[in-house]
Design an enzyme around this catalytic site. Structure first.
Site, PDB file in Angstrom:
ATOM      1  N   HIS A 144      12.305  17.575   6.599  1.00 11.84           N
ATOM      2  CA  HIS A 144      12.130  16.404   5.738  1.00 11.84           C
ATOM      3  C   HIS A 144      13.491  16.011   5.173  1.00 11.84           C
ATOM      4  O   HIS A 144      14.022  16.677   4.276  1.00 11.84           O
ATOM      5  CB  HIS A 144      11.153  16.746   4.612  1.00 11.84           C
ATOM      6  CG  HIS A 144      10.698  15.550   3.832  1.00 11.84           C
ATOM      7  ND1 HIS A 144      11.289  14.314   3.940  1.00 11.84           N
ATOM      8  CD2 HIS A 144       9.693  15.400   2.910  1.00 11.84           C
ATOM      9  CE1 HIS A 144      10.682  13.459   3.127  1.00 11.84           C
ATOM     10  NE2 HIS A 144       9.703  14.099   2.519  1.00 11.84           N
ATOM     11  N   GLU A 204      -2.764  11.129   4.518  1.00 10.90           N
ATOM     12  CA  GLU A 204      -2.116  10.171   5.413  1.00 10.90           C
ATOM     13  C   GLU A 204      -2.922   9.974   6.690  1.00 10.90           C
ATOM     14  O   GLU A 204      -3.094   8.840   7.163  1.00 10.90           O
ATOM     15  CB  GLU A 204      -0.707  10.635   5.759  1.00 10.90           C
ATOM     16  CG  GLU A 204       0.011   9.687   6.712  1.00 10.90           C
ATOM     17  CD  GLU A 204       1.408  10.153   7.097  1.00 10.90           C
ATOM     18  OE1 GLU A 204       2.062   9.434   7.879  1.00 10.90           O
ATOM     19  OE2 GLU A 204       1.840  11.226   6.629  1.00 10.90           O
ATOM     20  N   CYS A 253      11.482  10.062  -1.129  1.00 12.87           N
ATOM     21  CA  CYS A 253      11.275  10.043   0.323  1.00 12.87           C
ATOM     22  C   CYS A 253      11.090   8.646   0.904  1.00 12.87           C
ATOM     23  O   CYS A 253      11.007   8.497   2.131  1.00 12.87           O
ATOM     24  CB  CYS A 253      10.059  10.889   0.687  1.00 12.87           C
ATOM     25  SG  CYS A 253       9.989  12.456  -0.183  1.00 12.87           S
ATOM     26  N   HIS A 309       4.732   9.868   8.387  1.00 16.50           N
ATOM     27  CA  HIS A 309       5.513  10.602   7.390  1.00 16.50           C
ATOM     28  C   HIS A 309       5.304  12.103   7.605  1.00 16.50           C
ATOM     29  O   HIS A 309       6.256  12.849   7.756  1.00 16.50           O
ATOM     30  CB  HIS A 309       5.088  10.185   5.980  1.00 16.50           C
ATOM     31  CG  HIS A 309       5.974  10.708   4.901  1.00 16.50           C
ATOM     32  ND1 HIS A 309       7.305  10.365   4.821  1.00 16.50           N
ATOM     33  CD2 HIS A 309       5.733  11.543   3.861  1.00 16.50           C
ATOM     34  CE1 HIS A 309       7.842  10.971   3.765  1.00 16.50           C
ATOM     35  NE2 HIS A 309       6.909  11.691   3.175  1.00 16.50           N
ATOM     36  N   LYS A 345       9.503  14.821  11.614  1.00 17.01           N
ATOM     37  CA  LYS A 345       9.891  15.913  10.715  1.00 17.01           C
ATOM     38  C   LYS A 345       9.672  17.284  11.347  1.00 17.01           C
ATOM     39  O   LYS A 345      10.241  18.274  10.877  1.00 17.01           O
ATOM     40  CB  LYS A 345       9.135  15.791   9.390  1.00 17.01           C
ATOM     41  CG  LYS A 345       9.562  14.575   8.570  1.00 17.01           C
ATOM     42  CD  LYS A 345       8.784  14.467   7.262  1.00 17.01           C
ATOM     43  CE  LYS A 345       9.213  13.246   6.473  1.00 17.01           C
ATOM     44  NZ  LYS A 345       8.825  11.969   7.135  1.00 17.01           N
ATOM     45  N   PHE A 366       7.220  11.035  -3.716  1.00 14.33           N
ATOM     46  CA  PHE A 366       6.895  11.421  -5.083  1.00 14.33           C
ATOM     47  C   PHE A 366       6.950  10.174  -5.974  1.00 14.33           C
ATOM     48  O   PHE A 366       7.784   9.292  -5.789  1.00 14.33           O
ATOM     49  CB  PHE A 366       7.909  12.443  -5.599  1.00 14.33           C
ATOM     50  CG  PHE A 366       7.556  13.871  -5.269  1.00 14.33           C
ATOM     51  CD1 PHE A 366       6.514  14.187  -4.423  1.00 14.33           C
ATOM     52  CD2 PHE A 366       8.290  14.908  -5.824  1.00 14.33           C
ATOM     53  CE1 PHE A 366       6.192  15.508  -4.129  1.00 14.33           C
ATOM     54  CE2 PHE A 366       7.986  16.238  -5.539  1.00 14.33           C
ATOM     55  CZ  PHE A 366       6.938  16.537  -4.694  1.00 14.33           C
TER      56      PHE A 366
END
Length: 420
Positions: free
Chosen positions: A346, A323, A175, A312, A341, A406
């Site tokens: 995403h 976050e 991502c 994000h 998003k 990730f």
């Protein structure tokens, strides 16, 4: 500032954005995207074709509806490209056109490089290799199959298509692929290694990528009400939705852009990337916070100068909470924030570039989108200035875009409005 720091600052080349183009679930040009943002219309769809996958709970996705291979892309030019590379190349071509650099000699003289990424290559090509392993027969693929499948298929195919001979910088970091690519391109120009960089990220929608998050119970299953999900930061969120897209930037040294009287859309003034070093899928608040602070340090500004944060915010419980808390530690409760998003899903390797593009466009018109479906903030999320319900007028000169991936990879990019 010490004398050494002053010298380093004096040696840094300034980097500007002279071209941007994208394919997204809510449109492929700024005016179309803006209409979706203002009307609150997302690109989330019920994917009926996924119903055949037994055990796949989610049937939600955010595809790019209007994308076809351009007529002038002849077979020899595209035989090494799957959908993800095709979108990346076409977005790059449009960005170069906007920058008035398409067919310019700078693309060929070694002073132009490419930094680009995606989570994976085209998964259909991966399936062709897998079929060989199970069937024990060398059928269904050729030498180009690997070029479609490989993780750096986007950056290589862009370089081949435009015949660039500068640096090739693959950013294959899930991502954060798109945001790392922009940051790496910025650093290559800032250090004097390149004059121009094509940078960005792309991802094609595939049920295999959806299945990854589905097995982690991280996907939304509101299959009958796609317009009500995802719900970043909301206490009633039930997970993310996977989307697709591509977004390319033309980054350029300021002196090079001014010398040819280029139109400048923004300046890149800060970038940082780091890693959690803790867990592959569980975010770490402290290092998220550190990435934002490092970007501010790189830009040599304080948090009070940031007028908007593009979050994000995937609509997963652990991600949203960590976050938001990290963002609050840097900005307190005063800086407006929202999540794209909620409109696009995403888009994985594309999200950092797509979100940067839209943040720049919004900064330039002074109008910022809300987070869709955010009706009641999860009390475990920090007390931030969440933009909700409708577009908000904000007159600001600097915006930040954050992404987290990730593997514990964190990125933060900072853009400044160009006043000439």
């Amino acid at each position: 500032m010490s004398s050494a720091e002053q010298h380093q600052s004096n040696q840094r080349r300034r980097v500007v954005v002279t071209g941007m183009a994208a394919f997204t679930p809510i449109g492929n040009d700024w005016e179309t995207v803006r209409q979706h943002l203002q009307s609150g219309q997302s690109g989330i769809r019920h994917m009926q074709e996924w119903e055949e996958y037994q055990g796949l709970y989610t049937q939600l996705g955010a595809p790019v509806i209007e994308f076809e291979r351009p007529a002038h892309y002849h077979r020899k030019k595209v035989r090494s490209m799957g959908r993800v590379a095709l979108m990346a190349v076409r977005a790059s071509e449009l960005a170069l056109e906007q920058a008035n650099l398409l067919n310019d000699p700078v693309l060929l003289n070694g002073r132009t490089g490419v930094a680009y990424g995606s989570s994976v290559g085209s998964t259909q090509a991966t399936a062709d290799f897998t079929r060989m392993l199970y069937s024990k027969r060398l059928e269904g693929f050729d030498g180009n199959t690997y070029l479609k499948m490989m993780g750096h298929t986007t950056v290589v195919n862009i370089g081949l298509f435009f015949k660039t001979s500068g640096r090739i910088i693959p950013a294959v970091s899930a991502c954060t692929s798109g945001s790392q690519a922009i940051g790496f391109g910025y650093e290559a120009i800032r250090s004097g290694q390149q004059d121009v960089m094509i940078a960005g990220g792309a991802e094609e929608l595939c049920p295999t990528e959806v299945a990854i998050f589905d097995t982690l119970y991280a996907t939304s299953t509101r299959n009958e009400t796609p317009h009500l999900t995802p719900r970043p930061y909301d206490k009633d969120r039930d997970g993310l939705v996977i989307g697709e897209g591509a977004c390319s930037f033309v980054l350029e040294a300021l002196d090079h852009a001014l010398a040819r009287d280029a139109t400048i859309y923004a300046e890149v003034i800060g970038f940082a990337t780091n890693s959690d070093g803790a867990h592959a899928t569980q975010p770490t608040q402290a290092t998220m916070q550190q990435a934002m602070q490092l970007a501010l340090d790189d830009a040599q500004i304080g948090p009070e100068q940031i007028g908007y944060v593009s979050a994000h915010a995937t609509a997963t419980e652990t991600g949203d909470i960590a976050e938001s808390q990290a963002t609050h530690q840097i900005f307190g409760s005063q800086t407006p924030i929202s999540s794209l998003k909620s409109y696009t899903g995403h888009t994985l390797g594309a999200c950092g570039a797509v979100e940067s593009w839209i943040a720049i466009e919004m900064m330039n018109i002074g109008l910022f989108h809300p987070t869709l479906n955010l009706q009641s903030v999860d009390p475990r999320c920090a007390d931030l200035d969440y933009i909700v319900d409708s577009m908000r007028k904000i007159d600001c000169d600097i915006v930040m875009n954050n992404n987290f991936a990730f593997g514990g990879i964190n990125t933060s990019l900072i853009y400044k409005k160009w006043h000439g």
